[in-house]
Design a protein around this motif. Structure first.
Motif, short mmCIF file in Angstrom:
data_model
loop_
_atom_site.label_atom_id
_atom_site.label_comp_id
_atom_site.label_asym_id
_atom_site.label_seq_id
_atom_site.Cartn_x
_atom_site.Cartn_y
_atom_site.Cartn_z
N ASP A 34 -4.69 5.73 -2.40
CA ASP A 34 -4.29 4.68 -2.85
C ASP A 34 -4.30 4.45 -4.57
O ASP A 34 -4.26 3.16 -5.35
CB ASP A 34 -4.95 3.38 -2.89
CG ASP A 34 -5.02 2.95 -1.38
OD1 ASP A 34 -3.23 2.85 -0.69
OD2 ASP A 34 -5.66 2.25 -0.79
N HIS A 35 -4.69 6.14 -4.84
CA HIS A 35 -4.43 5.51 -6.31
C HIS A 35 -2.79 6.15 -7.09
O HIS A 35 -2.32 6.54 -6.81
CB HIS A 35 -5.00 7.40 -6.42
CG HIS A 35 -5.30 7.98 -7.73
ND1 HIS A 35 -6.88 7.04 -9.02
CD2 HIS A 35 -4.97 8.13 -9.02
CE1 HIS A 35 -6.91 7.55 -10.36
NE2 HIS A 35 -5.84 8.15 -10.37
N ALA A 136 2.10 -1.51 -5.28
CA ALA A 136 1.36 -0.80 -6.55
C ALA A 136 2.34 -0.07 -7.86
O ALA A 136 1.62 0.94 -7.89
CB ALA A 136 0.17 -0.33 -6.08
N THR A 137 3.86 -0.28 -7.45
CA THR A 137 4.34 0.39 -8.13
C THR A 137 4.75 -0.25 -9.15
O THR A 137 5.91 -1.61 -8.94
CB THR A 137 5.50 1.37 -7.28
OG1 THR A 137 4.74 2.00 -6.30
CG2 THR A 137 6.69 2.11 -8.24
N SER A 138 5.21 -0.12 -10.41
CA SER A 138 5.55 -0.64 -11.81
C SER A 138 5.62 0.39 -12.29
O SER A 138 5.79 1.47 -12.62
CB SER A 138 4.52 -1.82 -11.43
OG SER A 138 3.36 -0.98 -12.18
N SER A 151 2.88 4.47 -9.55
CA SER A 151 3.01 4.84 -8.45
C SER A 151 1.37 5.19 -7.55
O SER A 151 1.11 5.74 -8.23
CB SER A 151 3.74 4.49 -7.37
OG SER A 151 4.45 4.46 -6.61
N THR A 152 1.68 4.82 -6.46
CA THR A 152 1.12 5.32 -5.92
C THR A 152 1.37 6.23 -4.09
O THR A 152 2.31 6.50 -3.97
CB THR A 152 0.07 4.65 -4.41
OG1 THR A 152 0.49 3.73 -3.63
CG2 THR A 152 -0.21 4.08 -5.39
N LEU A 156 5.13 5.61 -2.20
CA LEU A 156 6.70 6.77 -2.56
C LEU A 156 6.61 7.42 -1.03
O LEU A 156 8.02 7.77 -0.77
CB LEU A 156 5.66 7.80 -3.46
CG LEU A 156 5.83 7.65 -4.95
CD1 LEU A 156 5.70 8.91 -6.19
CD2 LEU A 156 6.90 7.33 -5.00
N LEU A 157 5.28 7.05 -0.07
CA LEU A 157 6.34 7.67 1.00
C LEU A 157 7.42 6.98 1.58
O LEU A 157 7.92 6.83 2.22
CB LEU A 157 4.79 7.97 1.92
CG LEU A 157 3.70 8.76 1.99
CD1 LEU A 157 2.65 8.83 2.82
CD2 LEU A 157 5.10 10.23 1.85
#
Length: 275
Positions: A34-35, A136-138, A151-152, A156-157
């Motif tokens: 989640d980083h 979490a992506t932007s 992103s994390t 991305l998975l």
């Protein structure tokens, strides 16, 4: 998968990696999932996917004019528009050279904004990120569709699974972007790995084919595709192996990455094939 733990030996402050099947099954994960990491050019596949959604919605056509005179949306996606690497300066005729271009993707973002009347960061969020649950992506900073994604590995998975089993796009459109070489025979420089002849690309995705040296190792399929970023990040899909791998770090790309990425990919593929 034990191979994903190889990231522990990478000379980076923070790293996370994971491997996923088309059905979303995570074969292995290591590091903080989640980083949030800067994606750099791994932003481009996300931007390309948004452009393909706009294409399927009828907002744009792949062969309509976009970017410099004589260029099209297809040229921008395939890095053959003739625009320079990082400035809106034309260096060659469209379709004649593979010139990897951040400027080309920024022109693409501008074109989509005008065509959809939606700012590109919002269109990306509405068309790709929200439907895939990539909360979490932007796009941040200057919000460049070429390099400003954050992103994390977890997010991305989700995108990697989508690339293997599309839900947002017709599978034929995804195959056109990821498995079909556009402007075949075009040579050019693969950043960090030198001149490649040919330097094959799809639409927003690099296609491995017979390139050497290459960041995807020695055992990945010629049909493997993906992207890496100058922030020390990569996304790789190998359709013949039936999996995708994501690795994110917070150290700029350099010789260290060219040294550790290929054996990592080879180890992941070997372990997956042994199952």
């Amino acid at each position: 998968m034990q191979s994903v733990t190889m990231i522990e030996s990478w000379p980076v402050p923070t790293a996370a990696a994971a491997v996923v099947r088309a059905d979303g099954t995570v074969l292995g994960s290591h590091g903080p999932a989640d980083h949030r990491f800067p994606l750099a050019s791994v932003t481009k596949p996300l931007a390309a996917y948004a452009a393909l959604v706009a294409y399927e919605e009828g907002a744009i056509e792949l062969d309509e004019p976009a970017g410099p005179p004589g260029a099209t949306v297809r040229h921008l996606l395939a890095h053959t528009s003739g625009l320079a690497y990082d400035e809106m300066r034309v260096t060659s005729e469209p379709g004649t050279r593979r010139l990897y271009s951040n400027a080309g993707f920024e022109a693409l973002g501008d074109h989509l904004t005008k065509a959809t009347e939606i700012p590109f960061p919002d269109y990306l969020r509405q068309a790709v990120l929200e439907p895939l649950g990539m909360a979490a992506t932007s796009l941040e900073g200057a919000a460049s569709p070429a390099r400003d994604g954050v992103s994390t590995v977890g997010d991305l998975l989700r995108f990697a699974a989508e690339l293997q089993a599309p839900r947002l796009l017709d599978p034929r459109t995804v195959a056109e972007a990821t498995l079909t070489v556009h402007y075949p025979g075009t040579k050019g420089v693969l950043p960090g790995f030198g001149h490649q002849n040919p330097n094959d690309w799809g639409l927003g995705f690099e296609i491995r084919d017979s390139k050497s040296p290459h960041w995807t190792g020695s055992s990945s399929s010629p049909r493997a595709f993906g992207h890496f970023g100058q922030s020390g990040t990569f996304l790789l899909v190998d359709p013949d192996a039936g999996l995708a791998a994501v690795a994110l770090t917070d150290r700029p790309f350099g010789p260290w990455a060219a040294e550790v990425w290929p054996p990592f990919v080879d180890a992941v593929l070997a372990e997956a094939r042994a199952v």
